[in-house]
Design a protein around this motif. Structure first.
Motif, PDB file in Angstrom:
ATOM      1  N   ARG A  61       0.822  -1.207   0.000  1.00  0.00           N
ATOM      2  CA  ARG A  61       0.000   0.000   0.000  1.00  0.00           C
ATOM      3  C   ARG A  61       0.856   1.256   0.000  1.00  0.00           C
ATOM      4  O   ARG A  61       1.868   1.352   0.690  1.00  0.00           O
ATOM      5  CB  ARG A  61      -0.884   0.012   1.243  1.00  0.00           C
ATOM      6  N   ASP A  62       0.419   2.216  -0.810  1.00  0.00           N
ATOM      7  CA  ASP A  62       0.987   3.553  -0.812  1.00  0.00           C
ATOM      8  C   ASP A  62      -0.203   4.496  -0.724  1.00  0.00           C
ATOM      9  O   ASP A  62      -0.760   4.914  -1.738  1.00  0.00           O
ATOM     10  CB  ASP A  62       1.798   3.792  -2.082  1.00  0.00           C
ATOM     11  N   GLY A  63      -0.591   4.790   0.511  1.00  0.00           N
ATOM     12  CA  GLY A  63      -1.846   5.508   0.706  1.00  0.00           C
ATOM     13  C   GLY A  63      -2.988   4.576   0.340  1.00  0.00           C
ATOM     14  O   GLY A  63      -3.086   3.459   0.837  1.00  0.00           O
ATOM     15  N   ARG A  64      -3.839   4.996  -0.579  1.00  0.00           N
ATOM     16  CA  ARG A  64      -4.957   4.162  -1.017  1.00  0.00           C
ATOM     17  C   ARG A  64      -4.608   3.331  -2.250  1.00  0.00           C
ATOM     18  O   ARG A  64      -5.415   2.522  -2.708  1.00  0.00           O
ATOM     19  CB  ARG A  64      -6.167   5.047  -1.326  1.00  0.00           C
ATOM     20  N   SER A  65      -3.425   3.540  -2.766  1.00  0.00           N
ATOM     21  CA  SER A  65      -3.017   2.847  -3.988  1.00  0.00           C
ATOM     22  C   SER A  65      -2.207   1.592  -3.672  1.00  0.00           C
ATOM     23  O   SER A  65      -1.590   1.481  -2.605  1.00  0.00           O
ATOM     24  CB  SER A  65      -2.163   3.768  -4.872  1.00  0.00           C
ATOM     25  N   LEU A  66      -2.212   0.654  -4.624  1.00  0.00           N
ATOM     26  CA  LEU A  66      -1.355  -0.525  -4.546  1.00  0.00           C
ATOM     27  C   LEU A  66      -0.205  -0.346  -5.524  1.00  0.00           C
ATOM     28  O   LEU A  66      -0.412   0.004  -6.684  1.00  0.00           O
ATOM     29  CB  LEU A  66      -2.143  -1.787  -4.911  1.00  0.00           C
ATOM     30  N   ILE A  67       1.007  -0.564  -5.037  1.00  0.00           N
ATOM     31  CA  ILE A  67       2.178  -0.467  -5.901  1.00  0.00           C
ATOM     32  C   ILE A  67       2.951  -1.781  -5.840  1.00  0.00           C
ATOM     33  O   ILE A  67       2.817  -2.555  -4.885  1.00  0.00           O
ATOM     34  CB  ILE A  67       3.095   0.705  -5.505  1.00  0.00           C
TER      35      ILE A  67
END
Length: 215
Positions: A61-67
Motif C-alpha cells: 500500500r501507498d496511501g490508497r493505492s497498490l504499488i
C-alpha cells in the motif's frame, strides 16, 4: 472450477507475469481499471488478483493505492540465502530421483539456450524454465511449492543478473555443470554446483546495485 474462480486465477497469472518480465516495476502503481483494459478481464477478478498479490507481499500500500513492492538490501540477501539452500536441495534430489527423460530435457534446454547468451530478457525466461525443470525433477511437491514462492518474490527485482556483461555465458557454463552432475547421479556435486551458481548470481546482482547507486 467456476468461471469466476478461473478468471481470478487468469488475472493473477497475467499480472504476476507482467511484473516478472518488467512491464510493471517496483514502485509502479497498479490501477484496477487500467489492468482490466490491458488484459481484457473484468474488474472483479482483477480486484481479487490484486488482493492475493498483496497478501503474498508482492504488492504494498501507498496511501490508497497498490504499488509493486520492492526489496531492500537485507531482504534481497535473505531471499538469496533461502534460494541457494532450496535450489541446492532440489539439485541433490534431482540427481537421485530424476528420470532419464527428465535429464534429457535438461540437457536439451541447456544446449538450446546457448543462442540466447546475448539476449538477457530471453535468457532470463529460459533460466526460469531451466530451474523449474530441476525443481520438478526433484520429485518433492513441498520443495516445489517453496521454490515457487521464492521465484515469485524474485520478480520484485527490477533487473536480471543475466544482464551483466559476460554473465550469460558464465551462467550457461554453470548450467551445463549442474546438469552433468545430475546426469552422473552425483548428489553432492549437483547440490554444490547449483548453490555456487546462485552465489555467483547474488554477487553479480550486488555489483549491479553498487554501480546503480553510483550513477
Amino acid at each position: 472450477m467456476s468461471q469466476t474462480r478461473q478468471s481470478s486465477k487468469d488475472a493473477y497469472s497475467l499480472i504476476l507475469e507482467a511484473i516478472d518480465v518488467g512491464v510493471y516495476k517496483p514502485g509502479d502503481r497498479l490501477v484496477e481499471s487500467e489492468l482490466a483494459e490491458r488484459f481484457g478481464v473484468s474488474r472483479t477478478p482483477i480486484r481479487e488478483a490484486l488482493q492475493r498479490l498483496e497478501t503474498q507481499s508482492l504488492l504494498e500500500r501507498d496511501g490508497r493505492s497498490l504499488i509493486v513492492a520492492s526489496l531492500d538490501h537485507n531482504q534481497m540477501a535473505e531471499l538469496y540465502i533461502v534460494r541457494r539452500e532450496l535450489e541446492g536441495l532440489a539439485a541433490r534430489l534431482a540427481a537421485k530421483h530424476a528420470t532419464e527423460e527428465e535429464i534429457k530435457v535438461l540437457q536439451d534446454m541447456v544446449a538450446a539456450d546457448d543462442v540466447l547468451v546475448d539476449d538477457p530478457t530471453a535468457l532470463s525466461r529460459a533460466n526460469r524454465r531451466f530451474h523449474e525443470q530441476i525443481h520438478l525433477a526433484s520429485h518433492n511437491r513441498y520443495l516445489v511449492q517453496q521454490l515457487n514462492l521464492v521465484h515469485r518474490t524474485m520478480a520484485l527485482m527490477a533487473t536480471t543478473s543475466l544482464a551483466a556483461q559476460g554473465r550469460g555465458e558464465i551462467a550457461q557454463s554453470e548450467h551445463k555443470g549442474i546438469v552433468e552432475a545430475i546426469a552422473a547421479r552425483d548428489e553432492e556435486a549437483a547440490g554444490r554446483a547449483l548453490k555456487h551458481h546462485i552465489s555467483v548470481a547474488f554477487m553479480t546482482r550486488l555489483k549491479q546495485d553498487a554501480i546503480r547507486r553510483e550513477t
